[in-house]
Motif scaffolding. Structure first.
Motif, PDB file in Angstrom:
ATOM      1  N   PRO A 163     -12.781 -13.931   6.826  1.00  0.00           N
ATOM      2  CA  PRO A 163     -12.579 -13.288   5.749  1.00  0.00           C
ATOM      3  C   PRO A 163     -11.085 -13.615   5.197  1.00  0.00           C
ATOM      4  O   PRO A 163     -10.267 -13.778   6.071  1.00  0.00           O
ATOM      5  CB  PRO A 163     -13.001 -11.885   5.879  1.00  0.00           C
ATOM      6  N   THR A 164     -10.805 -13.847   4.121  1.00  0.00           N
ATOM      7  CA  THR A 164      -9.457 -14.031   3.617  1.00  0.00           C
ATOM      8  C   THR A 164      -8.618 -12.611   3.767  1.00  0.00           C
ATOM      9  O   THR A 164      -9.269 -11.623   3.621  1.00  0.00           O
ATOM     10  CB  THR A 164      -9.418 -14.538   2.098  1.00  0.00           C
ATOM     11  N   ARG A 165      -7.429 -13.049   3.690  1.00  0.00           N
ATOM     12  CA  ARG A 165      -6.520 -11.558   3.586  1.00  0.00           C
ATOM     13  C   ARG A 165      -6.509 -11.039   2.204  1.00  0.00           C
ATOM     14  O   ARG A 165      -6.551 -11.892   1.335  1.00  0.00           O
ATOM     15  CB  ARG A 165      -5.029 -12.154   3.951  1.00  0.00           C
ATOM     16  N   PRO A 166      -6.479  -9.728   2.054  1.00  0.00           N
ATOM     17  CA  PRO A 166      -6.182  -9.017   0.814  1.00  0.00           C
ATOM     18  C   PRO A 166      -5.020  -9.438   0.125  1.00  0.00           C
ATOM     19  O   PRO A 166      -4.005  -9.901   0.954  1.00  0.00           O
ATOM     20  CB  PRO A 166      -6.417  -7.499   1.225  1.00  0.00           C
ATOM     21  N   SER A 167      -4.927  -9.572  -1.046  1.00  0.00           N
ATOM     22  CA  SER A 167      -3.642  -9.729  -1.909  1.00  0.00           C
ATOM     23  C   SER A 167      -2.806  -8.531  -1.650  1.00  0.00           C
ATOM     24  O   SER A 167      -3.519  -7.323  -1.752  1.00  0.00           O
ATOM     25  CB  SER A 167      -4.019  -9.987  -3.231  1.00  0.00           C
ATOM     26  N   THR A 168      -1.553  -8.641  -2.091  1.00  0.00           N
ATOM     27  CA  THR A 168      -0.749  -7.535  -1.989  1.00  0.00           C
ATOM     28  C   THR A 168      -0.889  -6.943  -3.033  1.00  0.00           C
ATOM     29  O   THR A 168      -0.701  -5.306  -3.115  1.00  0.00           O
ATOM     30  CB  THR A 168       0.872  -7.908  -1.999  1.00  0.00           C
ATOM     31  N   ARG A 169      -1.309  -7.292  -4.081  1.00  0.00           N
ATOM     32  CA  ARG A 169      -1.882  -6.472  -5.460  1.00  0.00           C
ATOM     33  C   ARG A 169      -2.792  -5.623  -4.917  1.00  0.00           C
ATOM     34  O   ARG A 169      -3.054  -4.515  -5.593  1.00  0.00           O
ATOM     35  CB  ARG A 169      -2.259  -7.390  -6.593  1.00  0.00           C
ATOM     36  N   ALA A 170      -3.977  -6.299  -4.481  1.00  0.00           N
ATOM     37  CA  ALA A 170      -5.064  -5.390  -3.984  1.00  0.00           C
ATOM     38  C   ALA A 170      -4.675  -3.947  -2.900  1.00  0.00           C
ATOM     39  O   ALA A 170      -5.085  -2.918  -3.052  1.00  0.00           O
ATOM     40  CB  ALA A 170      -6.177  -6.249  -3.148  1.00  0.00           C
ATOM     41  N   ALA A 171      -3.569  -4.406  -2.254  1.00  0.00           N
ATOM     42  CA  ALA A 171      -2.997  -3.291  -1.274  1.00  0.00           C
ATOM     43  C   ALA A 171      -2.354  -2.322  -1.964  1.00  0.00           C
ATOM     44  O   ALA A 171      -2.584  -1.124  -1.805  1.00  0.00           O
ATOM     45  CB  ALA A 171      -2.190  -4.001  -0.309  1.00  0.00           C
ATOM     46  N   LEU A 172      -1.673  -2.737  -2.924  1.00  0.00           N
ATOM     47  CA  LEU A 172      -1.018  -1.950  -3.581  1.00  0.00           C
ATOM     48  C   LEU A 172      -1.804  -0.918  -4.738  1.00  0.00           C
ATOM     49  O   LEU A 172      -1.561   0.380  -4.897  1.00  0.00           O
ATOM     50  CB  LEU A 172       0.177  -2.640  -4.994  1.00  0.00           C
ATOM     51  N   TYR A 173      -2.932  -1.452  -5.347  1.00  0.00           N
ATOM     52  CA  TYR A 173      -3.759  -0.956  -6.108  1.00  0.00           C
ATOM     53  C   TYR A 173      -4.584   0.153  -5.167  1.00  0.00           C
ATOM     54  O   TYR A 173      -4.906   1.335  -5.743  1.00  0.00           O
ATOM     55  CB  TYR A 173      -4.851  -1.416  -6.720  1.00  0.00           C
ATOM     56  N   ALA A 174      -4.839  -0.069  -4.010  1.00  0.00           N
ATOM     57  CA  ALA A 174      -5.375   0.581  -3.010  1.00  0.00           C
ATOM     58  C   ALA A 174      -4.739   1.951  -2.792  1.00  0.00           C
ATOM     59  O   ALA A 174      -5.290   3.089  -2.709  1.00  0.00           O
ATOM     60  CB  ALA A 174      -5.869  -0.089  -1.741  1.00  0.00           C
ATOM     61  N   ALA A 222       0.907  -1.073   0.048  1.00  0.00           N
ATOM     62  CA  ALA A 222       0.031  -0.078  -0.153  1.00  0.00           C
ATOM     63  C   ALA A 222       0.897   1.207   0.029  1.00  0.00           C
ATOM     64  O   ALA A 222       0.530   2.214  -0.641  1.00  0.00           O
ATOM     65  CB  ALA A 222      -0.947   0.101   1.100  1.00  0.00           C
ATOM     66  N   ALA A 223       2.004   1.257   0.704  1.00  0.00           N
ATOM     67  CA  ALA A 223       2.894   2.355   1.007  1.00  0.00           C
ATOM     68  C   ALA A 223       3.466   2.561  -0.568  1.00  0.00           C
ATOM     69  O   ALA A 223       3.817   3.949  -1.126  1.00  0.00           O
ATOM     70  CB  ALA A 223       3.883   1.900   1.869  1.00  0.00           C
ATOM     71  N   VAL A 224       3.954   1.597  -1.283  1.00  0.00           N
ATOM     72  CA  VAL A 224       4.777   1.663  -2.464  1.00  0.00           C
ATOM     73  C   VAL A 224       3.574   2.154  -3.749  1.00  0.00           C
ATOM     74  O   VAL A 224       3.949   2.985  -4.305  1.00  0.00           O
ATOM     75  CB  VAL A 224       4.838   0.434  -3.122  1.00  0.00           C
ATOM     76  N   GLY A 225       2.313   1.838  -3.530  1.00  0.00           N
ATOM     77  CA  GLY A 225       1.296   2.200  -4.392  1.00  0.00           C
ATOM     78  C   GLY A 225       1.043   3.675  -4.160  1.00  0.00           C
ATOM     79  O   GLY A 225       0.953   4.456  -5.281  1.00  0.00           O
ATOM     80  N   SER A 226       0.981   4.218  -3.038  1.00  0.00           N
ATOM     81  CA  SER A 226       0.968   5.639  -2.510  1.00  0.00           C
ATOM     82  C   SER A 226       1.887   6.430  -3.358  1.00  0.00           C
ATOM     83  O   SER A 226       1.765   7.378  -3.741  1.00  0.00           O
ATOM     84  CB  SER A 226       0.771   5.958  -1.111  1.00  0.00           C
ATOM     85  N   GLY A 227       3.215   5.841  -2.974  1.00  0.00           N
ATOM     86  CA  GLY A 227       4.326   6.495  -3.588  1.00  0.00           C
ATOM     87  C   GLY A 227       4.393   6.680  -5.338  1.00  0.00           C
ATOM     88  O   GLY A 227       4.668   7.775  -5.879  1.00  0.00           O
ATOM     89  N   ILE A 228       3.997   5.734  -5.959  1.00  0.00           N
ATOM     90  CA  ILE A 228       3.803   5.722  -7.313  1.00  0.00           C
ATOM     91  C   ILE A 228       2.769   6.572  -7.585  1.00  0.00           C
ATOM     92  O   ILE A 228       2.793   7.401  -8.660  1.00  0.00           O
ATOM     93  CB  ILE A 228       3.235   4.157  -7.706  1.00  0.00           C
ATOM     94  N   GLY A 229       1.421   6.779  -6.923  1.00  0.00           N
ATOM     95  CA  GLY A 229       0.530   7.842  -7.045  1.00  0.00           C
ATOM     96  C   GLY A 229       1.019   9.287  -7.289  1.00  0.00           C
ATOM     97  O   GLY A 229       0.713  10.078  -7.881  1.00  0.00           O
TER      98      GLY A 229
END
Length: 210
Positions: free
Chosen positions: A107-118, A41-48
């Motif tokens: 509930p299942t854990r979210p995927s790392t891809r979902a966290a990155l996109y979020a 999620a942190a990396v996704g925010s940085g990319i954004g």
């Protein structure tokens, strides 16, 4: 650009990064499922943030500054997205309420891809990040150097500072959860972070026309 100027900009970015906002609560929420989810999620925010820098550097970001309707559209979409993330957080944890240990139907854990996109979409759909690059970044650009490359350098600094802080936060939260080893605590924190996301989303929508 001088080292002093770049250091001053990095310091400002750090102050903004440690100020609680959507990216902070997203990172906390995903870190409860493990450090790698929070880091994603942190990396996704940085990319954004870097995408916003590129948008402003290309001149497209000025549309938000000149067009009230464009700003409102981005703000509304961003608010709805935060509401979606918050509500799904409640739903995902709803099935585990009343139990201290994860049942087979938890509930299942979210995927790392979902966290990155979020993290990515949360930042991209936050017009305040674009306005930061429009209003603040030029103050750190010497006269005659406001080109694509210079803006992208500052955008890279902002993204790296944000990632560094959020990764530290993700690792800290993940370690705290492992140390506590209390699913009830994890659920409580996730509900709080999800609730904050809902409130942030509702606040963004309420002020969309302000």
């Amino acid at each position: 650009m001088s080292i002093t100027l770049l250091a001053g900009f990095a310091g400002l970015c750090l102050l903004l990064a440690i100020t609680p906002g959507p990216d902070t609560f997203l990172t906390i929420r995903y870190s409860l499922s493990g450090a790698r989810h929070g880091i994603a999620a942190a990396v996704g925010s940085g990319i954004g943030s870097l995408l916003w820098a590129a948008t402003v550097a290309l001149g497209l970001g000025a549309v938000l500054e000149r067009s009230a309707s464009a700003f409102v559209v981005v703000k509304v979409v961003g608010g709805l997205y935060l509401l979606y993330l918050g509500v799904t957080g409640f739903i995902r944890r709803g099935g585990a309420s009343g139990n201290d240990s994860p049942p087979s139907g938890a509930p299942t854990r979210p995927s790392t891809r979902a966290a990155l996109y979020a993290g990515l979409f949360s930042c991209v759909l936050n017009p305040k990040v674009g306005l930061f690059f429009l209003a603040v970044v030029p103050q750190f650009l010497p006269a005659g150097t406001a080109g694509f490359g210079s803006i992208m350098v500052l955008g890279l600094i902002d993204g790296m500072v944000a990632i560094a802080w959020l990764v530290l936060l993700a690792v800290t939260v993940a370690k705290a959860v492992v140390w506590l080893q209390k699913p009830k605590v994890t659920r409580t924190i996730e509900r709080i972070s999800s609730g904050v996301l809902v409130l942030l989303g509702a606040g963004v929508l309420a002020t969309a026309r302000a």
